[in-house]
Design a protein around this motif. Structure first.
Motif, PDB file in Angstrom:
ATOM      1  N   ARG A 236       4.834  -0.042  -7.765  1.00 33.28           N
ATOM      2  CA  ARG A 236       3.596  -0.686  -8.232  1.00 33.28           C
ATOM      3  C   ARG A 236       2.963  -1.345  -7.000  1.00 33.28           C
ATOM      4  N   VAL A 237       1.803  -0.813  -6.580  1.00 34.16           N
ATOM      5  CA  VAL A 237       1.204  -1.252  -5.312  1.00 34.16           C
ATOM      6  C   VAL A 237      -0.196  -1.806  -5.547  1.00 34.16           C
ATOM      7  N   ASP A 238      -0.667  -2.538  -4.543  1.00 32.24           N
ATOM      8  CA  ASP A 238      -2.020  -3.098  -4.607  1.00 32.24           C
ATOM      9  C   ASP A 238      -3.078  -2.095  -4.149  1.00 32.24           C
ATOM     10  N   LEU A 239      -2.639  -1.121  -3.355  1.00 35.57           N
ATOM     11  CA  LEU A 239      -3.584  -0.171  -2.767  1.00 35.57           C
ATOM     12  C   LEU A 239      -2.961   1.212  -2.727  1.00 35.57           C
ATOM     13  N   LEU A 240      -3.719   2.216  -3.209  1.00 33.28           N
ATOM     14  CA  LEU A 240      -3.295   3.611  -3.157  1.00 33.28           C
ATOM     15  C   LEU A 240      -4.297   4.379  -2.288  1.00 33.28           C
ATOM     16  N   VAL A 241      -3.778   5.042  -1.261  1.00 33.84           N
ATOM     17  CA  VAL A 241      -4.641   5.791  -0.337  1.00 33.84           C
ATOM     18  C   VAL A 241      -4.286   7.268  -0.418  1.00 33.84           C
ATOM     19  N   ASN A 242      -5.261   8.101  -0.720  1.00 26.20           N
ATOM     20  CA  ASN A 242      -5.033   9.545  -0.652  1.00 26.20           C
ATOM     21  C   ASN A 242      -5.549  10.072   0.673  1.00 26.20           C
ATOM     22  N   ALA A 243      -4.629  10.491   1.543  1.00 25.96           N
ATOM     23  CA  ALA A 243      -5.001  11.109   2.818  1.00 25.96           C
ATOM     24  C   ALA A 243      -4.479  12.544   2.872  1.00 25.96           C
ATOM     25  N   THR A 244      -4.337  13.157   1.688  1.00 30.00           N
ATOM     26  CA  THR A 244      -3.998  14.583   1.598  1.00 30.00           C
ATOM     27  C   THR A 244      -5.269  15.355   1.272  1.00 30.00           C
ATOM     28  N   PRO A 245      -5.249  16.700   1.385  1.00 28.36           N
ATOM     29  CA  PRO A 245      -6.422  17.488   0.988  1.00 28.36           C
ATOM     30  C   PRO A 245      -6.429  17.850  -0.493  1.00 28.36           C
TER      31      PRO A 245
ATOM     32  N   ALA B 208       0.840  -1.195   0.000  1.00 27.42           N
ATOM     33  CA  ALA B 208       0.000   0.000   0.000  1.00 27.42           C
ATOM     34  C   ALA B 208       0.874   1.244   0.000  1.00 27.42           C
ATOM     35  N   LEU B 209       0.434   2.252  -0.747  1.00 27.39           N
ATOM     36  CA  LEU B 209       1.095   3.551  -0.748  1.00 27.39           C
ATOM     37  C   LEU B 209       0.125   4.564  -0.154  1.00 27.39           C
ATOM     38  N   VAL B 210       0.520   5.181   0.961  1.00 24.87           N
ATOM     39  CA  VAL B 210      -0.307   6.183   1.641  1.00 24.87           C
ATOM     40  C   VAL B 210       0.245   7.561   1.310  1.00 24.87           C
ATOM     41  N   LEU B 211      -0.583   8.387   0.702  1.00 21.57           N
ATOM     42  CA  LEU B 211      -0.220   9.765   0.384  1.00 21.57           C
ATOM     43  C   LEU B 211      -0.674  10.663   1.526  1.00 21.57           C
ATOM     44  N   GLY B 212       0.286  11.295   2.213  1.00 27.31           N
ATOM     45  CA  GLY B 212      -0.044  12.146   3.351  1.00 27.31           C
ATOM     46  C   GLY B 212       0.523  11.582   4.634  1.00 27.31           C
TER      47      GLY B 212
ATOM     48  N   LEU C 148       4.020   1.885   2.346  1.00 26.63           N
ATOM     49  CA  LEU C 148       4.894   2.980   1.932  1.00 26.63           C
ATOM     50  C   LEU C 148       4.177   4.287   2.268  1.00 26.63           C
ATOM     51  N   VAL C 149       4.931   5.242   2.787  1.00 23.82           N
ATOM     52  CA  VAL C 149       4.360   6.540   3.150  1.00 23.82           C
ATOM     53  C   VAL C 149       5.102   7.637   2.417  1.00 23.82           C
ATOM     54  N   THR C 150       4.357   8.590   1.866  1.00 22.94           N
ATOM     55  CA  THR C 150       4.982   9.747   1.238  1.00 22.94           C
ATOM     56  C   THR C 150       4.159  10.990   1.546  1.00 22.94           C
ATOM     57  N   SER C 151       4.848  12.101   1.652  1.00 24.53           N
ATOM     58  CA  SER C 151       4.191  13.366   1.973  1.00 24.53           C
ATOM     59  C   SER C 151       5.010  14.499   1.390  1.00 24.53           C
ATOM     60  N   ARG C 152       4.321  15.618   1.129  1.00 25.20           N
ATOM     61  CA  ARG C 152       5.055  16.795   0.670  1.00 25.20           C
ATOM     62  C   ARG C 152       5.971  17.324   1.765  1.00 25.20           C
ATOM     63  N   THR C 153       5.697  16.960   3.025  1.00 24.98           N
ATOM     64  CA  THR C 153       6.593  17.273   4.140  1.00 24.98           C
ATOM     65  C   THR C 153       7.360  15.994   4.475  1.00 24.98           C
TER      66      THR C 153
ATOM     67  N   ILE D 144       5.076   3.281  12.412  1.00 25.39           N
ATOM     68  CA  ILE D 144       4.258   2.110  12.072  1.00 25.39           C
ATOM     69  C   ILE D 144       5.081   0.964  11.504  1.00 25.39           C
ATOM     70  N   ASP D 145       6.419   1.128  11.470  1.00 25.99           N
ATOM     71  CA  ASP D 145       7.300   0.126  10.874  1.00 25.99           C
ATOM     72  C   ASP D 145       7.019  -0.007   9.380  1.00 25.99           C
ATOM     73  N   GLY D 146       6.893   1.142   8.719  1.00 22.30           N
ATOM     74  CA  GLY D 146       6.711   1.176   7.277  1.00 22.30           C
ATOM     75  C   GLY D 146       7.950   1.769   6.618  1.00 22.30           C
ATOM     76  N   THR D 147       7.795   2.204   5.382  1.00 24.50           N
ATOM     77  CA  THR D 147       8.909   2.773   4.620  1.00 24.50           C
ATOM     78  C   THR D 147       8.493   4.119   4.038  1.00 24.50           C
ATOM     79  N   ALA D 148       9.325   5.127   4.223  1.00 22.81           N
ATOM     80  CA  ALA D 148       9.058   6.443   3.647  1.00 22.81           C
ATOM     81  C   ALA D 148       9.744   6.573   2.296  1.00 22.81           C
ATOM     82  N   ILE D 149       9.060   7.203   1.359  1.00 22.03           N
ATOM     83  CA  ILE D 149       9.677   7.502   0.065  1.00 22.03           C
ATOM     84  C   ILE D 149       9.459   8.980  -0.243  1.00 22.03           C
ATOM     85  N   PRO D 150      10.338   9.602  -1.038  1.00 22.07           N
ATOM     86  CA  PRO D 150      10.171  11.010  -1.385  1.00 22.07           C
ATOM     87  C   PRO D 150       8.880  11.239  -2.175  1.00 22.07           C
ATOM     88  N   TRP D 151       8.274  12.386  -1.983  1.00 21.36           N
ATOM     89  CA  TRP D 151       7.026  12.731  -2.662  1.00 21.36           C
ATOM     90  C   TRP D 151       7.184  12.637  -4.183  1.00 21.36           C
TER      91      TRP D 151
END
Length: 516
Positions: A399-408, A345-349, A369-374, A385-392
């Protein structure tokens, strides 16, 4: 009682709006004579008035539009009294120069569009001494303390008092005015024509907040945020409370970050029994709880507070709602009872909603995977959460199974933006959008066009609100009603290609563009 303010530039529009409001059951109308752009004809406005009125003619220094001489203004106010109007509004510095006459009640008022002064009690005493039947104080709220002091003034007043804090921070003083002893509160005809900052329209006051039936026994709940005016939580929670005939109201509380602790400490005193918590307070509020559920502690954020005696109990219903939505969608796609185990899963925000979803995914066995503009916030969340951060800028690579947008990004009114390029969406990916306004964001449109399975923010929002409703009321929520109310609220009527939230009314009203 709700007094609806009418500020129109022409006599015929003022008369038409007054008549329409009376036909709709409005019991009191404020006629703002300072808005009329030509010589005011009192007989035309007042002789056949369809319901009682407050006559007001406000100077520019008091937030009005009066441009002619002070002598002419005072003559109008005296003339209205001579014609037997029900109420006349007189500023404190001119009230002594206008004698009492007949049955007209005197509202002696003070307005401050910049601040709420420290000497509220002294100011109240001065206004009351000007032969006031009603004291009105309306000041700008800049802090939660301003609101608390204004409400305390109203609660302790011996003379009928309308004590209002203007601006979004002060909205609760308008909704709770009657509960605090005010003979009436003020509202505007429509959201498009507010005559004072933070003024609500009369249908919202009447139908959403059911103002006239609020009593000291009415339970209070609300949403705390900054900003808060955009929130649809009051609409769906109040609809559910009314449907189940629960004597409770759900209010919007705009609270700046630096005032959060002051506000939460004051909630029991205000009679607030529970709160929804949203941007930017989800993480900071956790530290103010006396107890929090394990999930909230693990996530590091809450979105719900229940006040129970001396206890402040913190919960995270975002997590529960998101997992419900995801498990149902992934189970349908995979036919698996543990559909998230081993999925990527890739979480945006990296804010409160992102923390809830990311933590829940890890608990269900997903690789996150977690990514944010900050970047620093993304790294911190990934570490927690024991995940992995990647640059925005690298977000389109995995290539992920799930994309989550948690940004505005993509939230109303920014409808043409998306946090993820549509041409790079993987059709085998499930796309989960946490934005609920609009339901069909550009990301959702692109995902459906790409053949992705989608989950809209409406589902998550309704489900987290339903969990909150159970915690607040100990009742099963009317989920279908809540869903329909939210969809209606986020799909406003479009007129001539423009989105309009204006109240319907006679076509002859025209449009004055009036505002204070």
């Amino acid at each position: 009682m709700i007094c609806v303010s009418v500020g129109r530039t022409r006599h015929k529009y003022t008369i038409a709006e007054h008549r329409y409001l009376a036909e709709q059951g409005v019991q009191l109308v404020e006629l703002r004579l300072d808005f009329i752009g030509r010589s005011v004809n009192l007989s035309r406005l007042l002789d056949e008035r369809p319901c009682p009125v407050v006559v007001t003619c406000r100077r520019r220094e008091d937030g009005g539009r009066w441009q002619r001489s002070e002598e002419e203004r005072l003559m109008l106010l005296r003339g209205a009294i001579a014609m037997g109007v029900e109420y006349v509004d007189l500023e404190g510095d001119i009230a002594a120069s206008i004698p009492r006459y007949g049955q007209t009640k005197r509202i002696v008022s003070h307005h401050d569009f910049v601040q709420t002064p420290d000497n509220l009690e002294e100011l109240h005493q001065h206004l009351a001494a000007q032969e006031a039947d009603i004291v009105k104080i309306a000041t700008m709220a800049n802090t939660v303390d301003d609101v608390l002091r204004m409400m305390e003034l109203a609660r302790n007043a011996k003379l009928p008092t309308i004590a209002i804090c203007m601006g979004d921070i002060g909205t609760p003083t308008r909704i709770l005015a009657g509960r605090l002893g005010a003979p009436f509160t003020y509202a505007t005809y429509s959201a498009d024509r507010r005559l004072a900052p933070g003024q609500l329209n009369w249908r919202e006051m009447k139908e959403t907040y059911r103002y006239d039936s609020i009593t000291p026994e009415t339970q209070l709940f609300g949403v705390v945020a900054d900003p808060v005016a955009h929130s649809h939580s009051p609409v769906i929670h109040n609809a559910a409370l009314a449907h189940q005939e629960i004597d409770a109201r759900y209010l919007p509380f705009r609270v700046p970050a630096e005032d959060l602790e002051t506000f939460i400490e004051a909630c029991p005193q205000l009679g607030v029994r529970g709160l929804s918590v949203t941007i930017p307070h989800k993480e900071a509020a956790l530290d103010l709880m006396t107890r929090a559920e394990a999930a909230a502690t693990g996530i590091g954020a809450i979105n719900t507070i229940v006040f129970d005696g001396e206890e402040r109990l913190g919960y995270n219903t975002d997590y529960r709602a998101a997992m419900e939505c995801l498990l149902e969608a992934m189970r349908a796609a995979e036919g698996d009872e543990q559909p998230l185990t081993g999925k990527s899963a890739l979480v945006l925000g990296a804010g409160g909603a992102a923390r809830a979803v990311a933590w829940g995914l890890r608990q269900k066995g997903a690789k996150v995977l977690v990514t944010s503009r900050t970047a620093e916030r993304a790294r911190q969340l990934a570490s927690d959460i024991d995940g992995t951060a990647i640059p925005w800028e690298d977000r389109h690579g995995p290539r992920v199974d799930l994309l989550v947008n948690a940004t505005p990004v993509g939230m109303h009114p920014d409808l043409d933006s998306t946090p993820f390029r549509g041409d790079l969406l993987n059709p085998d990916c499930v796309v989960f959008e946490t934005i609920y306004n609009p339901e069909r964001t550009l990301l959702i449109k692109d995902a459906r066009a790409a053949g992705c399975q989608t989950i809209t923010g409406v589902e998550m929002f309704v489900r987290q609100a339903a969990y909150q409703y159970r915690l607040f009321t100990d009742r099963q929520p009317p989920i279908e009603l809540m869903r329909e109310v939210l969809k209606t609220a986020t799909n406003p009527v479009r007129l001539g290609g423009q989105i309009s939230h204006a109240e319907p009314g006679p076509a002859e009203f025209g449009h004055s563009g009036a505002s204070e």
